[in-house]
Design a protein around this motif. Structure first.
Motif, mmCIF file in Angstrom:
data_model
loop_
_atom_site.group_PDB
_atom_site.id
_atom_site.type_symbol
_atom_site.label_atom_id
_atom_site.label_comp_id
_atom_site.label_asym_id
_atom_site.label_seq_id
_atom_site.Cartn_x
_atom_site.Cartn_y
_atom_site.Cartn_z
ATOM 1 N N ASP A 40 8.193 9.972 10.598
ATOM 2 C CA ASP A 40 7.426 10.491 9.585
ATOM 3 C C ASP A 40 8.031 12.118 9.684
ATOM 4 O O ASP A 40 8.381 12.737 8.586
ATOM 5 N N GLY A 41 8.379 12.896 10.694
ATOM 6 C CA GLY A 41 9.074 14.001 10.700
ATOM 7 C C GLY A 41 10.489 13.969 10.201
ATOM 8 O O GLY A 41 10.786 15.077 9.725
ATOM 9 N N ILE A 42 11.198 12.964 10.470
ATOM 10 C CA ILE A 42 12.381 12.790 9.872
ATOM 11 C C ILE A 42 12.374 12.834 8.399
ATOM 12 O O ILE A 42 13.190 13.541 7.636
ATOM 13 N N VAL A 43 11.410 11.991 7.822
ATOM 14 C CA VAL A 43 11.363 12.111 6.436
ATOM 15 C C VAL A 43 10.991 13.623 5.861
ATOM 16 O O VAL A 43 11.512 13.904 4.944
ATOM 17 N N LEU A 65 0.918 -1.285 -0.026
ATOM 18 C CA LEU A 65 0.168 0.097 -0.054
ATOM 19 C C LEU A 65 0.738 1.117 -0.048
ATOM 20 O O LEU A 65 0.587 2.217 -0.793
ATOM 21 N N HIS A 66 1.940 1.152 0.885
ATOM 22 C CA HIS A 66 2.647 2.436 0.834
ATOM 23 C C HIS A 66 3.857 2.425 -0.080
ATOM 24 O O HIS A 66 4.196 3.722 -0.262
ATOM 25 N N ILE A 85 12.870 5.241 -0.966
ATOM 26 C CA ILE A 85 11.778 4.865 0.094
ATOM 27 C C ILE A 85 11.044 4.015 -1.029
ATOM 28 O O ILE A 85 10.422 2.932 -0.480
ATOM 29 N N THR A 86 10.866 4.378 -2.253
ATOM 30 C CA THR A 86 9.855 3.639 -2.847
ATOM 31 C C THR A 86 10.396 2.178 -3.077
ATOM 32 O O THR A 86 9.735 1.276 -3.159
ATOM 33 N N VAL A 87 11.607 2.231 -3.609
ATOM 34 C CA VAL A 87 12.267 0.606 -3.700
ATOM 35 C C VAL A 87 12.359 -0.186 -2.324
ATOM 36 O O VAL A 87 12.073 -1.116 -2.359
ATOM 37 N N LEU A 145 16.197 3.722 2.147
ATOM 38 C CA LEU A 145 15.775 2.171 2.151
ATOM 39 C C LEU A 145 15.332 1.789 3.485
ATOM 40 O O LEU A 145 14.376 1.008 3.969
ATOM 41 N N CYS A 146 16.238 2.444 4.738
ATOM 42 C CA CYS A 146 15.956 2.012 6.052
ATOM 43 C C CYS A 146 14.616 2.534 6.699
ATOM 44 O O CYS A 146 13.967 1.951 7.300
#
Length: 498
Positions: A307-310, A146-147, A344-346, A397-398
């Motif tokens: 999510d704040g880090i992202v 989903l994500h 992030i997608t991979v 990735l992490c």
């Protein structure tokens, strides 16, 4: 070795239409969340506004996304409400894309983005919650997928917009001269704003607000509106399949439909899923152990930080790269944000399989430790441009799997009967907005290097909270439960077809 065993594949085949529909609405979410940054300068020209004025559009979108996340649970009472909300929100996103070229004032544009943000927030909560209720203990794999579709939409959106972006100043003033902003200056501004990491110093960029507007960005929005249209069509098809439309053949009567809904796993079982405010109902919270509340708080706090880090990394990595000591070129630094989202997608694509092979706590431990190590290495090699690219890739990735893994883990601990999804989604949206603001204030007062330090400190705090969550989870498992809860769990099917 088979990628998926027969049981998981059987569950997917039984619920494939629901699953693909929820995945598609998250593609719509990603499409909408990523277009504003690259197109913001052309939208400034279209509305003939200043940079200070146009950046309020970012706040409008983010604030109402937070509001929509908190209110999304209101539509969870029945499958009809949920799918109707998803259809409305995905159609609204296409509608907003189509009317943005007609917004010739920054106030109108802010209103349009507020509506889009509200729709995105509702989509975020509903899609996550419906998928969790559909698959329950097997939801981790499907949540990762989903994500993944958010990242896919976020990659498609800038690619569609790029051919239509202005290379030069798109408002030609009457006294336009060679002193006007060059294409490289505009590229620097666009990259600075793409991560909505704050307003750069604009004194050296003479951008006109009055004059002839020359921009083709309208075509990009109309193309994205068309690309998004199959998504509400898919939701409508699912509603027809579930016989929730008046025109559906052999549609059950209202009383029959209500009785069917109580047995369907995709319908709410009255266990408390609702808006953030509805989760505070005293009747639903009476008799709960303290660990029940701590699990919500800790899960929300971890996602607030990650999510704040992202949000902070996408917002400020460009600013950090072009500042001393790196002094990276504007065009080269502009790739960092794209590389981060691509990673992030991979990563989410890879974790679709890993989430099936390994438990959520193990994946979360690996991810959070990886984030800490990468942040520490970025601090150590802060003068290396090459390592900044490598670190950005590995960090993406992490951190990619933290949200879906935490959501599946928390709901599993709480036996899928709390408000965990709504609380976690709202906390993540809040963290993305608030932590980015706090990091921006620190950078403004302490310099760009503090950006990496803030993210590293936040990473350590997030991991410490996760360790506390594991301890509280152990205590919660040993807490006695109410007999009514046990009865509900026995009666509630684990999974099933819609």
């Amino acid at each position: 070795m088979k990628l998926l065993d027969e049981r998981i594949w059987s569950l997917f085949k039984r619920n494939w239409q629901h699953t693909l529909t929820y995945w598609s609405v998250f593609f719509s979410f990603g499409l909408c969340i990523a277009f504003l940054g690259p197109t913001i300068l052309d939208l400034r020209c279209q509305t003939q506004s200043t940079l200070q004025q146009i950046t309020w559009v970012f706040f409008s979108q983010q604030f109402f996304l937070l509001v929509g996340s908190g209110l999304g649970g209101l539509f969870k009472k029945t499958l009809l409400f949920s799918l109707s909300a998803l259809f409305s929100c995905t159609f609204i996103i296409s509608l907003v894309f189509s009317i943005i070229p007609l917004c010739n004032h920054v106030v109108l544009l802010s209103v349009a983005m507020a509506i889009a943000g509200l729709a995105m927030g509702v989509i975020d909560t509903i899609a996550n919650l419906q998928l969790v209720k559909l698959y329950q203990k097997d939801s981790a794999t499907f949540l990762q997928a989903l994500h993944f579709f958010i990242g896919l939409g976020a990659l498609v959106s800038p690619l569609v917009a790029d051919p239509f972006l202005a290379d030069d100043n798109c408002v030609l003033g009457a006294n336009w001269t060679a002193n006007s902003s060059s294409s490289s200056d505009l590229e620097h501004l666009r990259s600075s704003l793409a991560g909505h990491g704050g307003l750069p110093n604009i004194s050296r960029y003479p951008l006109h607000t009055e004059g002839m507007v020359i921009t083709r960005v309208s075509y990009a929005f109309w193309i994205m509106a068309v690309i998004n249209l199959p998504v509400p069509a898919a939701v409508l098809a699912l509603m027809y399949h579930e016989r929730l439309l008046p025109c559906s053949n052999n549609s059950p009567r209202l009383l029959d439909r209500d009785s069917v809904s109580s047995a369907s796993p995709t319908w709410d079982s009255g266990q408390g899923h609702g808006s953030v405010f509805g989760c505070c109902n005293r009747a639903k919270l009476r008799g709960r152990p303290a660990t029940f509340f701590l699990l919500h708080v800790l899960g929300g706090a971890i996602l607030f930080i990650t999510d704040g880090i992202v949000g902070s990394y996408t917002g400020f990595v460009y600013t950090y790269a072009v500042s001393p000591p790196l002094l990276m070129g504007h065009k080269t630094a502009g790739y960092l944000d794209s590389i981060f989202w691509a990673s992030i997608t991979v990563g989410r694509l890879a974790f679709i399989y890993l989430s099936y092979r390994y438990t959520a706590p193990r994946l979360l431990t690996l991810s959070l430790v990886g984030v800490i190590l990468v942040q520490c290495l970025l601090l150590i090699f802060y003068t290396s441009c090459v390592f900044l690219f490598i670190g950005t890739c590995v960090l993406g990735l992490c951190i990619s799997s933290v949200f879906p893994s935490m959501l599946a883990f928390t709901e599993d601990i709480l036996d899928y009967k709390g408000c965990a999804t709504t609380v976690l989604v709202t906390s993540a949206s809040t963290g993305e907005m608030m932590l980015q603001l706090l990091v921006g204030l620190v950078i403004h007062s302490q310099g760009s290097y503090s950006f990496l330090l803030c993210c590293t400190v936040a990473s350590f705090i997030g991991f410490c909270l996760f360790l506390i969550l594991l301890y509280v989870q152990h205590r919660h498992r040993n807490c006695p439960t109410d007999s009514s809860d046990n009865t509900d769990m026995k009666e509630k099917p684990k999974t099933g077809a819609s």
